[in-house]
Enzyme design. Sequence first.
Site, PDB file in Angstrom:
ATOM      1  N   CYS A   1       0.867  -1.179   0.000  1.00 37.31           N
ATOM      2  CA  CYS A   1       0.000   0.000   0.000  1.00 37.31           C
ATOM      3  C   CYS A   1       0.901   1.224   0.000  1.00 37.31           C
ATOM      4  CB  CYS A   1      -0.892  -0.013   1.240  1.00 37.31           C
ATOM      5  SG  CYS A   1      -1.830   1.508   1.516  1.00 37.31           S
TER       6      CYS A   1
ATOM      7  N   CYS B   1      -0.692   4.180  -6.210  1.00 34.55           N
ATOM      8  CA  CYS B   1      -1.611   3.494  -5.304  1.00 34.55           C
ATOM      9  C   CYS B   1      -1.724   2.084  -5.843  1.00 34.55           C
ATOM     10  CB  CYS B   1      -2.975   4.176  -5.262  1.00 34.55           C
ATOM     11  SG  CYS B   1      -4.248   3.213  -4.395  1.00 34.55           S
TER      12      CYS B   1
END
Length: 223
Positions: free
Chosen positions: A79, A191
């Site tokens: 992440c 992302c």
Amino acid sequence: MKIKHRGQYQYAFLDSGSGGLPYLAQLRDKVPFASCVYLADTLRFPYGEKTREQVIQFAIEATEKILENFKPEIIVIACNTISVVALEALRERFLIPFVGTVPAIKLAAEHSKNRKIGLLATNLTVADPYTETLISSFASDCEIVRRGDPLLVSRIENGLITAGKHERMKAIQPAVDAFKAAGVDTIVLACTHFLNVTEEIQEMAGSSITVIDSKNGVVQQAL
């Protein structure tokens, strides 16, 4: 690389949702018999719309849960938001090695010819001081066009991956159109959720734009 037996390499992956799955798949391609666990903190998704303090606390709690229930050799923070905001705090608190997924700004700067780079990320990653440090360190001569896109992150988490191609292309169009209008020749997927639509982004962006992510580098570092 020789694999002596199943479980020789034990990896834990942490993300706020399904974004890190392409990283897990890439690692399993390299090490087919690795023993892996994947923790998706979907209860508190999306991390990219939380405060820095919340993300750090959530990441600490998730890491504690991983260590209580699984004995990994390495934790891959799959992440970008957690990596940018909380990786330093995790390394200070826990002895286990962490591999983070930070925006591939350096790689993008090496590829960009016109020195205009699009950065597609969460709002928190786009605005974080660590991202600014990456830019000043590796792309100070580049114009960085930043786009936080929480709607696209949410749509990917909530079923866009399995939607038809027309729907996927429609979902990514606002971001790609914005980058094309800005004249970038490189787009950084900062992302991990966006890696689930990499092919669609590249197709819509066209051959004059290179789409870059950190997947290969992160997996190589974890091996």
